[in-house]
Write a protein that holds these residues in place. Structure first.
Motif, PDB file in Angstrom:
ATOM      1  N   LYS A  82      29.088  22.711  41.432  1.00 12.86           N
ATOM      2  CA  LYS A  82      29.633  24.059  41.538  1.00 12.86           C
ATOM      3  C   LYS A  82      28.711  24.943  42.370  1.00 12.86           C
ATOM      4  CE  LYS A  82      31.028  27.967  38.627  1.00 12.86           C
ATOM      5  NZ  LYS A  82      31.188  28.441  37.227  1.00 12.86           N
ATOM      6  N   ALA A  83      27.402  24.815  42.167  1.00  9.00           N
ATOM      7  CA  ALA A  83      26.438  25.619  42.916  1.00  9.00           C
ATOM      8  C   ALA A  83      26.496  25.298  44.410  1.00  9.00           C
ATOM      9  CB  ALA A  83      25.029  25.375  42.381  1.00  9.00           C
ATOM     10  N   GLN A  84      26.662  24.025  44.743  1.00  3.80           N
ATOM     11  CA  GLN A  84      26.742  23.628  46.151  1.00  3.80           C
ATOM     12  C   GLN A  84      28.016  24.169  46.793  1.00  3.80           C
ATOM     13  OE1 GLN A  84      26.356  19.390  45.393  1.00  3.80           O
ATOM     14  NE2 GLN A  84      24.316  19.354  46.310  1.00  3.80           N
ATOM     15  N   LEU A  85      29.119  24.109  46.064  1.00  6.50           N
ATOM     16  CA  LEU A  85      30.375  24.632  46.601  1.00  6.50           C
ATOM     17  C   LEU A  85      30.306  26.144  46.784  1.00  6.50           C
ATOM     18  CD1 LEU A  85      33.111  22.625  44.655  1.00  6.50           C
ATOM     19  CD2 LEU A  85      32.619  22.521  47.101  1.00  6.50           C
ATOM     20  N   LYS A  86      29.706  26.821  45.821  1.00  5.01           N
ATOM     21  CA  LYS A  86      29.589  28.281  45.936  1.00  5.01           C
ATOM     22  C   LYS A  86      28.761  28.646  47.160  1.00  5.01           C
ATOM     23  CE  LYS A  86      28.723  30.794  42.226  1.00  5.01           C
ATOM     24  NZ  LYS A  86      27.948  31.475  41.139  1.00  5.01           N
ATOM     25  N   ALA A  87      27.681  27.911  47.393  1.00  2.00           N
ATOM     26  CA  ALA A  87      26.829  28.187  48.551  1.00  2.00           C
ATOM     27  C   ALA A  87      27.562  27.918  49.858  1.00  2.00           C
ATOM     28  CB  ALA A  87      25.555  27.338  48.475  1.00  2.00           C
ATOM     29  N   ALA A  88      28.403  26.877  49.857  1.00  2.00           N
ATOM     30  CA  ALA A  88      29.111  26.501  51.088  1.00  2.00           C
ATOM     31  C   ALA A  88      30.294  27.412  51.385  1.00  2.00           C
ATOM     32  CB  ALA A  88      29.585  25.052  50.984  1.00  2.00           C
ATOM     33  N   LEU A  89      30.969  27.894  50.336  1.00  2.00           N
ATOM     34  CA  LEU A  89      32.230  28.598  50.524  1.00  2.00           C
ATOM     35  C   LEU A  89      32.146  30.117  50.393  1.00  2.00           C
ATOM     36  CD1 LEU A  89      34.566  26.214  48.480  1.00  2.00           C
ATOM     37  CD2 LEU A  89      34.143  26.213  50.936  1.00  2.00           C
ATOM     38  N   CYS A  90      31.144  30.598  49.683  1.00  2.86           N
ATOM     39  CA  CYS A  90      31.088  32.040  49.400  1.00  2.86           C
ATOM     40  C   CYS A  90      29.927  32.706  50.145  1.00  2.86           C
ATOM     41  CB  CYS A  90      30.938  32.279  47.890  1.00  2.86           C
ATOM     42  SG  CYS A  90      32.235  31.498  46.898  1.00  2.86           S
ATOM     43  N   SER A  98      26.460  34.929  50.632  1.00  4.45           N
ATOM     44  CA  SER A  98      25.144  34.593  50.078  1.00  4.45           C
ATOM     45  C   SER A  98      24.932  35.108  48.657  1.00  4.45           C
ATOM     46  CB  SER A  98      24.038  35.125  50.998  1.00  4.45           C
ATOM     47  OG  SER A  98      24.155  36.530  51.160  1.00  4.45           O
ATOM     48  N   ASN A  99      25.484  36.247  48.338  1.00  9.45           N
ATOM     49  CA  ASN A  99      25.348  36.801  46.992  1.00  9.45           C
ATOM     50  C   ASN A  99      26.648  36.622  46.196  1.00  9.45           C
ATOM     51  OD1 ASN A  99      26.802  38.583  48.556  1.00  9.45           O
ATOM     52  ND2 ASN A  99      25.988  40.426  47.560  1.00  9.45           N
ATOM     53  N   GLY A 100      27.352  35.543  46.468  1.00  6.93           N
ATOM     54  CA  GLY A 100      28.638  35.290  45.830  1.00  6.93           C
ATOM     55  C   GLY A 100      28.556  35.209  44.316  1.00  6.93           C
ATOM     56  N   THR A 101      29.557  35.787  43.658  1.00  6.25           N
ATOM     57  CA  THR A 101      29.619  35.805  42.202  1.00  6.25           C
ATOM     58  C   THR A 101      30.551  34.699  41.699  1.00  6.25           C
ATOM     59  OG1 THR A 101      31.487  37.331  42.205  1.00  6.25           O
ATOM     60  CG2 THR A 101      29.269  38.295  42.220  1.00  6.25           C
ATOM     61  N   GLU A 102      30.677  34.629  40.380  1.00  2.00           N
ATOM     62  CA  GLU A 102      31.586  33.653  39.787  1.00  2.00           C
ATOM     63  C   GLU A 102      33.023  33.871  40.260  1.00  2.00           C
ATOM     64  OE1 GLU A 102      31.075  30.983  37.025  1.00  2.00           O
ATOM     65  OE2 GLU A 102      29.507  31.108  38.536  1.00  2.00           O
ATOM     66  N   ARG A 103      33.434  35.127  40.340  1.00  2.00           N
ATOM     67  CA  ARG A 103      34.814  35.376  40.740  1.00  2.00           C
ATOM     68  C   ARG A 103      35.033  35.037  42.217  1.00  2.00           C
ATOM     69  NH1 ARG A 103      35.886  41.918  40.876  1.00  2.00           N
ATOM     70  NH2 ARG A 103      34.567  42.422  42.688  1.00  2.00           N
ATOM     71  N   ASP A 104      33.981  35.134  43.027  1.00  4.01           N
ATOM     72  CA  ASP A 104      34.094  34.711  44.426  1.00  4.01           C
ATOM     73  C   ASP A 104      34.320  33.201  44.495  1.00  4.01           C
ATOM     74  OD1 ASP A 104      33.664  37.260  45.575  1.00  4.01           O
ATOM     75  OD2 ASP A 104      31.513  37.044  45.249  1.00  4.01           O
ATOM     76  N   TYR A 105      33.608  32.482  43.645  1.00  8.61           N
ATOM     77  CA  TYR A 105      33.763  31.023  43.604  1.00  8.61           C
ATOM     78  C   TYR A 105      35.177  30.651  43.169  1.00  8.61           C
ATOM     79  CZ  TYR A 105      33.580  26.292  41.765  1.00  8.61           C
ATOM     80  OH  TYR A 105      33.869  24.977  41.491  1.00  8.61           O
ATOM     81  N   PHE A 106      35.649  31.266  42.090  1.00 11.30           N
ATOM     82  CA  PHE A 106      36.994  30.953  41.604  1.00 11.30           C
ATOM     83  C   PHE A 106      38.056  31.363  42.617  1.00 11.30           C
ATOM     84  CE2 PHE A 106      34.857  31.121  37.357  1.00 11.30           C
ATOM     85  CZ  PHE A 106      35.062  29.775  37.048  1.00 11.30           C
TER      86      PHE A 106
END
Length: 236
Positions: free
Chosen positions: A79-87, A89-97
């Motif tokens: 999940k952390a890798q996907l958040k870094a790749a898709l969101c 730099s300061n992406g939150t949980e809701r950005d990931y979802f």
């Protein structure tokens, strides 16, 4: 069950190739493909190695795939890798979802789960996808209460706020802080995984044979797909 040394060696060669390339095509690697497809003993050995490595080995049509299981963060993505790749730099949980919701929307727009093939269209424009995401989020936020959102596991209101907080740039910005840039990042990621073809000049998105096969043979469980469509408000 006793295995011949040649079968063991063939299975190891096939599995190593899959670790390196993730797939084996009949046309490109005919020897390895036939060794797997025509010998059940070799198949069992390869699948066993895949299981130990937290992966499934599946053959769809004339291609053999290595598919990491959901919790496999070594061969797949955490999940952390996907958040870094898709969101951003300061992406939150809701950005990931929200990024996962965009992918979910893309799948629903391309596949309807009906007939011999689940695919319902050949392409979609990036702008059309952007509008579809906005529409589904707004309708979901208006129609779902907090209890229903919790039951579905999708917080429409929160994701809608995150999506609308992104700037809109008609010049086609690639910044993750814009709607266009946010979608562009996701589309380029999916293209890198061999799941879509993204023609940026025409803003045209097409699915690959790889994704079509996954949807038809593996991912498109009718019960799961019906739930996705209900969550997005596509069907009652």
């Amino acid at each position: 069950m006793a295995y011949e040394m040649e079968e063991i060696r063939a299975s190891q060669e096939i599995f190593y190739y899959l670790l390196e390339h993730c797939e084996i095509h009949e046309e490109g690697e005919n020897r390895l493909y036939r060794a797997y497809a025509e010998n059940e003993q070799v198949q069992n050995l390869v699948k066993s190695q895949g299981d130990i490595a937290g992966s499934n080995i599946e053959r769809y049509g004339n291609v053999i795939y290595l598919i990491p299981k959901e919790e496999n963060y070594f061969l797949g993505f955490s999940k952390a890798q996907l958040k870094a790749a898709l969101c951003k730099s300061n992406g939150t949980e809701r950005d990931y979802f929200l990024s996962q919701f965009v992918i979910l929307t893309l799948l629903v727009e391309f596949y309807d789960g009906q007939g011999s093939s689940s695919k319902s269209r050949d392409y979609i424009r990036a702008g059309e996808l952007q509008n579809a995401v906005s529409t589904y989020l707004k309708e979901g936020a208006q129609g779902a209460g907090e209890e229903e959102e919790a039951a579905n596991g999708l917080a429409f209101s929160s994701m809608s706020e995150a999506y609308e907080a992104l700037r809109s740039d008609e010049k086609g910005s690639r910044a993750k802080t814009t709607k266009e840039g946010f979608l562009h990042t996701i589309l380029k990621f999916l293209e890198k995984q061999g799941l879509i073809e993204y023609v940026e000049e025409d803003e045209m998105i097409q699915t690959t044979k790889k994704l079509d096969s996954f949807m038809d043979w593996n991912l498109l469980n009718q019960n799961h797909f019906a739930r996705v469509r209900r969550v997005l408000g596509v069907e009652e």
